[in-house]
Design a protein around this motif. Structure first.
Motif, PDB file in Angstrom:
ATOM      1  N   ASP A 296      -5.879  10.592   7.058  1.00  0.00           N
ATOM      2  CA  ASP A 296      -6.369   9.572   6.135  1.00  0.00           C
ATOM      3  C   ASP A 296      -5.197   9.075   5.295  1.00  0.00           C
ATOM      4  O   ASP A 296      -4.291   9.836   4.957  1.00  0.00           O
ATOM      5  CB  ASP A 296      -7.453  10.157   5.226  1.00  0.00           C
ATOM      6  CG  ASP A 296      -8.118   9.095   4.373  1.00  0.00           C
ATOM      7  OD1 ASP A 296      -9.003   8.399   4.887  1.00  0.00           O
ATOM      8  OD2 ASP A 296      -7.746   8.956   3.199  1.00  0.00           O
ATOM      9  N   MET A 297      -5.183   7.777   4.993  1.00  0.00           N
ATOM     10  CA  MET A 297      -4.064   7.194   4.256  1.00  0.00           C
ATOM     11  C   MET A 297      -4.520   6.575   2.945  1.00  0.00           C
ATOM     12  O   MET A 297      -3.959   5.582   2.478  1.00  0.00           O
ATOM     13  CB  MET A 297      -3.331   6.169   5.121  1.00  0.00           C
ATOM     14  CG  MET A 297      -2.744   6.764   6.394  1.00  0.00           C
ATOM     15  SD  MET A 297      -1.637   5.659   7.265  1.00  0.00           S
ATOM     16  CE  MET A 297      -0.228   5.601   6.153  1.00  0.00           C
ATOM     17  N   GLN A 298      -5.538   7.172   2.326  1.00  0.00           N
ATOM     18  CA  GLN A 298      -5.962   6.739   1.011  1.00  0.00           C
ATOM     19  C   GLN A 298      -5.338   7.642  -0.058  1.00  0.00           C
ATOM     20  O   GLN A 298      -4.516   8.499   0.249  1.00  0.00           O
ATOM     21  CB  GLN A 298      -7.483   6.754   0.933  1.00  0.00           C
ATOM     22  CG  GLN A 298      -8.146   5.828   1.944  1.00  0.00           C
ATOM     23  CD  GLN A 298      -9.649   5.811   1.826  1.00  0.00           C
ATOM     24  OE1 GLN A 298     -10.233   4.903   1.269  1.00  0.00           O
ATOM     25  NE2 GLN A 298     -10.286   6.833   2.374  1.00  0.00           N
ATOM     26  N   SER A 299      -5.739   7.455  -1.291  1.00  0.00           N
ATOM     27  CA  SER A 299      -5.188   8.219  -2.400  1.00  0.00           C
ATOM     28  C   SER A 299      -6.270   9.048  -3.070  1.00  0.00           C
ATOM     29  O   SER A 299      -7.460   8.719  -2.992  1.00  0.00           O
ATOM     30  CB  SER A 299      -4.558   7.289  -3.443  1.00  0.00           C
ATOM     31  OG  SER A 299      -3.470   6.569  -2.912  1.00  0.00           O
ATOM     32  N   THR A 300      -5.851  10.099  -3.743  1.00  0.00           N
ATOM     33  CA  THR A 300      -6.776  10.845  -4.593  1.00  0.00           C
ATOM     34  C   THR A 300      -7.004  10.048  -5.873  1.00  0.00           C
ATOM     35  O   THR A 300      -6.216   9.159  -6.230  1.00  0.00           O
ATOM     36  CB  THR A 300      -6.206  12.222  -4.961  1.00  0.00           C
ATOM     37  OG1 THR A 300      -5.027  12.040  -5.760  1.00  0.00           O
ATOM     38  CG2 THR A 300      -5.846  13.014  -3.713  1.00  0.00           C
TER      39      THR A 300
ATOM     40  N   VAL B  96       0.866  -1.184   0.000  1.00  0.00           N
ATOM     41  CA  VAL B  96       0.000   0.000   0.000  1.00  0.00           C
ATOM     42  C   VAL B  96       0.900   1.231   0.000  1.00  0.00           C
ATOM     43  O   VAL B  96       1.712   1.401   0.914  1.00  0.00           O
ATOM     44  CB  VAL B  96      -0.909   0.031   1.240  1.00  0.00           C
ATOM     45  CG1 VAL B  96      -1.701   1.341   1.290  1.00  0.00           C
ATOM     46  CG2 VAL B  96      -1.861  -1.147   1.234  1.00  0.00           C
ATOM     47  N   PRO B  97       0.809   2.094  -1.014  1.00  0.00           N
ATOM     48  CA  PRO B  97       1.605   3.321  -1.016  1.00  0.00           C
ATOM     49  C   PRO B  97       0.864   4.449  -0.290  1.00  0.00           C
ATOM     50  O   PRO B  97      -0.371   4.457  -0.240  1.00  0.00           O
ATOM     51  CB  PRO B  97       1.734   3.638  -2.502  1.00  0.00           C
ATOM     52  CG  PRO B  97       0.450   3.137  -3.084  1.00  0.00           C
ATOM     53  CD  PRO B  97       0.037   1.927  -2.268  1.00  0.00           C
ATOM     54  N   PHE B  98       1.631   5.356   0.264  1.00  0.00           N
ATOM     55  CA  PHE B  98       1.006   6.534   0.867  1.00  0.00           C
ATOM     56  C   PHE B  98       1.815   7.771   0.513  1.00  0.00           C
ATOM     57  O   PHE B  98       2.989   7.890   0.873  1.00  0.00           O
ATOM     58  CB  PHE B  98       0.901   6.411   2.383  1.00  0.00           C
ATOM     59  CG  PHE B  98       0.357   7.662   3.027  1.00  0.00           C
ATOM     60  CD1 PHE B  98      -0.893   8.140   2.693  1.00  0.00           C
ATOM     61  CD2 PHE B  98       1.122   8.366   3.944  1.00  0.00           C
ATOM     62  CE1 PHE B  98      -1.398   9.293   3.269  1.00  0.00           C
ATOM     63  CE2 PHE B  98       0.630   9.525   4.525  1.00  0.00           C
ATOM     64  CZ  PHE B  98      -0.633   9.994   4.188  1.00  0.00           C
ATOM     65  N   ILE B  99       1.154   8.670  -0.216  1.00  0.00           N
ATOM     66  CA  ILE B  99       1.732   9.960  -0.576  1.00  0.00           C
ATOM     67  C   ILE B  99       0.863  11.027   0.080  1.00  0.00           C
ATOM     68  O   ILE B  99      -0.307  11.196  -0.290  1.00  0.00           O
ATOM     69  CB  ILE B  99       1.779  10.150  -2.105  1.00  0.00           C
ATOM     70  CG1 ILE B  99       2.644   9.056  -2.738  1.00  0.00           C
ATOM     71  CG2 ILE B  99       2.308  11.524  -2.463  1.00  0.00           C
ATOM     72  CD1 ILE B  99       2.682   9.103  -4.254  1.00  0.00           C
ATOM     73  N   ASP B 100       1.403  11.717   1.054  1.00  0.00           N
ATOM     74  CA  ASP B 100       0.640  12.680   1.835  1.00  0.00           C
ATOM     75  C   ASP B 100       0.393  13.952   1.025  1.00  0.00           C
ATOM     76  O   ASP B 100       1.334  14.674   0.674  1.00  0.00           O
ATOM     77  CB  ASP B 100       1.403  13.011   3.122  1.00  0.00           C
ATOM     78  CG  ASP B 100       0.522  13.711   4.148  1.00  0.00           C
ATOM     79  OD1 ASP B 100      -0.528  14.245   3.757  1.00  0.00           O
ATOM     80  OD2 ASP B 100       0.891  13.713   5.340  1.00  0.00           O
TER      81      ASP B 100
ATOM     82  N   ARG C 111       3.254  19.392   2.016  1.00  0.00           N
ATOM     83  CA  ARG C 111       3.831  18.984   3.297  1.00  0.00           C
ATOM     84  C   ARG C 111       5.255  18.441   3.168  1.00  0.00           C
ATOM     85  O   ARG C 111       5.970  18.337   4.155  1.00  0.00           O
ATOM     86  CB  ARG C 111       2.949  17.910   3.944  1.00  0.00           C
ATOM     87  CG  ARG C 111       1.621  18.449   4.462  1.00  0.00           C
ATOM     88  CD  ARG C 111       0.838  17.380   5.185  1.00  0.00           C
ATOM     89  NE  ARG C 111      -0.374  17.918   5.795  1.00  0.00           N
ATOM     90  CZ  ARG C 111      -1.239  17.191   6.499  1.00  0.00           C
ATOM     91  NH1 ARG C 111      -1.035  15.882   6.664  1.00  0.00           N
ATOM     92  NH2 ARG C 111      -2.309  17.765   7.035  1.00  0.00           N
ATOM     93  N   LEU C 112       5.644  18.041   1.972  1.00  0.00           N
ATOM     94  CA  LEU C 112       6.980  17.481   1.738  1.00  0.00           C
ATOM     95  C   LEU C 112       7.241  16.263   2.625  1.00  0.00           C
ATOM     96  O   LEU C 112       8.384  15.985   3.012  1.00  0.00           O
ATOM     97  CB  LEU C 112       8.065  18.539   1.992  1.00  0.00           C
ATOM     98  CG  LEU C 112       7.927  19.859   1.215  1.00  0.00           C
ATOM     99  CD1 LEU C 112       9.055  20.794   1.589  1.00  0.00           C
ATOM    100  CD2 LEU C 112       7.914  19.597  -0.278  1.00  0.00           C
ATOM    101  N   ALA C 113       6.172  15.533   2.947  1.00  0.00           N
ATOM    102  CA  ALA C 113       6.301  14.340   3.788  1.00  0.00           C
ATOM    103  C   ALA C 113       6.909  13.201   2.981  1.00  0.00           C
ATOM    104  O   ALA C 113       6.708  13.103   1.766  1.00  0.00           O
ATOM    105  CB  ALA C 113       4.937  13.921   4.322  1.00  0.00           C
ATOM    106  N   PRO C 114       7.683  12.322   3.614  1.00  0.00           N
ATOM    107  CA  PRO C 114       8.279  11.203   2.886  1.00  0.00           C
ATOM    108  C   PRO C 114       7.219  10.235   2.366  1.00  0.00           C
ATOM    109  O   PRO C 114       6.162  10.048   2.977  1.00  0.00           O
ATOM    110  CB  PRO C 114       9.163  10.532   3.944  1.00  0.00           C
ATOM    111  CG  PRO C 114       8.588  10.937   5.257  1.00  0.00           C
ATOM    112  CD  PRO C 114       8.042  12.319   5.045  1.00  0.00           C
ATOM    113  N   VAL C 115       7.501   9.646   1.222  1.00  0.00           N
ATOM    114  CA  VAL C 115       6.607   8.633   0.646  1.00  0.00           C
ATOM    115  C   VAL C 115       6.787   7.328   1.418  1.00  0.00           C
ATOM    116  O   VAL C 115       7.904   6.898   1.680  1.00  0.00           O
ATOM    117  CB  VAL C 115       6.920   8.423  -0.846  1.00  0.00           C
ATOM    118  CG1 VAL C 115       6.076   7.292  -1.418  1.00  0.00           C
ATOM    119  CG2 VAL C 115       6.682   9.713  -1.620  1.00  0.00           C
ATOM    120  N   GLU C 116       5.677   6.700   1.768  1.00  0.00           N
ATOM    121  CA  GLU C 116       5.737   5.469   2.559  1.00  0.00           C
ATOM    122  C   GLU C 116       5.136   4.308   1.771  1.00  0.00           C
ATOM    123  O   GLU C 116       4.254   4.491   0.938  1.00  0.00           O
ATOM    124  CB  GLU C 116       4.998   5.659   3.884  1.00  0.00           C
ATOM    125  CG  GLU C 116       5.622   6.747   4.750  1.00  0.00           C
ATOM    126  CD  GLU C 116       4.830   6.984   6.020  1.00  0.00           C
ATOM    127  OE1 GLU C 116       3.810   6.291   6.221  1.00  0.00           O
ATOM    128  OE2 GLU C 116       5.208   7.868   6.801  1.00  0.00           O
TER     129      GLU C 116
END
Length: 435
Positions: free
Chosen positions: A77-81, A58-62, A284-289
């Motif tokens: 929320d950890m879903q995608s657009t 499961v990828p998560f891009i904030d 947010r420049l959050a790391p991709v998980e």
């Protein structure tokens, strides 16, 4: 000698039946409480798809707004657009990719006199069935052509199919869903994994998805998502606005050929995120998980602290039952001091006495295991009656069946160590003189 001691142990159960029943019952209740709670923990925390859990991600891009964001904080929320999901399905270096969302539609059965009902289902892309090893009773997944044009095709679960078509194969039959005719292309087999790891965000019936239609069909029909929809920015009304918005409501999965391909997938996701930031997105420049199945279940707290606490409390109750069993065994073995004295005088060693009495406690444990198994099954049945969700997890498999007997015998042996050791300390001369 083991067989002889085992026979003595069985006979000893009848020597003082009331004390024996009390010991077996005490041990059985403790084991049943522990096994029933441990069974639920085992089902909820086990690997739901061990053959490929290390290859499903499961990828998560904030994409949340920067205002009020604290780096390192948990996302809402950890879903995608929708736009990210469609883009990543095209560019990600994976063997399969799946985008999906939960939805629902009114269904009109083809049988005359059957009342319409509201059905809850899933709108995935076609790779869903191969990715999650979904079995079919009849038919097969919809074709690539059906998916490309958003055709009105549907796959039913077994319960809904039998409700509308009976036991006959319904592939090729038609029914009305959401006011439009849909053609049945398949019926799912017995498939309802618990926990529902492939769709942990959002809700749905405990019996599993009642139908599945192509994601493209659901989008064409502008079906609303049932479940979590999180919008970090205001959007215009309308379905087209939802598709183009920063709202997260699509659940995304990827399957790689091997676990070693994870680095390539991670790199592709990071490159995509970097390109999107250049376009002014992802502030947010959050790391991709990237989470594999077990990490995703841990992240979503499938096994909550309440479940773990219940397991610890159950084992605490088992420990209390063992303390009571120790007292009962001390009373039982103390009453046989004269017998031990005679055996020691006839040449039996302390090791022989220890082995004999320990085997007897093992027999008590075995009897407690049989009774404990019945009590555990009954307890799980009562737990399952609370809700359909609990009924899906309150089920005992062969591993827990074996654990019941191992736990019961081990508990009895542990409880019997002190009474057995005390029995070995009997002085033969004193016992013979008192007779």
């Amino acid at each position: 000698m083991f067989g002889y001691y085992l026979m003595l142990g069985v006979r000893s159960l009848r020597r003082n039946p009331y004390l024996t029943v009390l010991m077996v019952l005490t041990l059985a209740i403790g084991v049943a409480a522990s096994v029933s709670t441990l069974t639920i923990l085992h089902v909820m925390s086990g690997d739901p798809i061990p053959a490929k859990s290390e290859r499903l991600f499961v990828p998560f891009i904030d994409n949340g707004a920067r205002n009020g964001y604290v780096p390192g904080s948990e996302p809402i929320d950890m879903q995608s657009t929708y736009q990210d999901a469609m883009n990543l399905l095209r560019i990600a270096p994976a063997e399969r990719g799946v985008a999906m969302f939960a939805t629902g539609m009114p269904v009109e059965p083809p049988r005359a006199g059957s009342a319409p009902f509201q059905a809850y289902g899933l709108a995935p892309t076609r790779a869903f069935f191969a990715m999650f090893d979904v079995p079919f009773r009849y038919g097969q997944p919809w074709s690539e052509e059906d998916e490309a044009r958003g055709a009105n095709v549907v796959i039913l679960n077994r319960t809904v199919a039998e409700k509308m078509f009976g036991e006959a194969n319904p592939v090729g039959q038609r029914l009305r869903m959401g006011g439009e005719p849909f053609t049945v292309v398949g019926v799912l087999g017995d498939w309802n994994p618990m926990p529902r790891y492939y769709k942990l965000i959002g809700s749905g019936p405990a019996t599993g998805e009642e139908f599945m239609i192509p994601l493209a069909t659901a989008v064409r029909k502008e079906l609303q998502p049932y479940g979590s929809v999180n919008c970090s920015q205001a959007r215009d009304p309308g379905y087209a606005s939802l598709l183009a918005s920063e709202c997260t409501w699509i659940q995304l999965w990827f399957e790689t050929r091997s676990g070693a391909d994870r680095a390539d997938l991670q790199s592709a996701l990071e490159n995509y995120a970097s390109e999107q930031r250049k376009l002014g997105r992802l502030p947010r420049l959050a790391p991709v998980e990237l989470y594999d199945v077990m990490a995703w279940m841990e992240k979503q707290k499938v096994v909550g602290n309440d479940t773990r606490l219940s397991a610890w409390l159950a084992f605490g109750f088992l420990a209390l039952c063992l303390v009571n069993t120790v007292g009962l065994l001390l009373a039982k073995f103390s009453a046989r001091a004269a017998e031990v004295g005679v055996r020691r005088a006839l040449g039996a060693s302390k090791r022989d006495i220890f082995r004999q009495f320990l085997i007897e406690t093992g027999v008590v444990g075995l009897a407690g295991g049989v009774l404990g198994l019945g009590l555990a099954v009954g307890a799980l049945a009562l737990i399952g009656m609370q809700s359909k969700d609990m009924a899906a997890v309150a089920r005992m498999d062969w591993q827990m069946l074996a654990l019941t007997f191992v736990l019961s015998i081990a508990a009895a042996l542990i409880a019997g160590l002190l009474p057995t050791w005390r029995a070995c300390q009997v002085t033969p001369a004193i016992q013979l003189k008192s007779q």
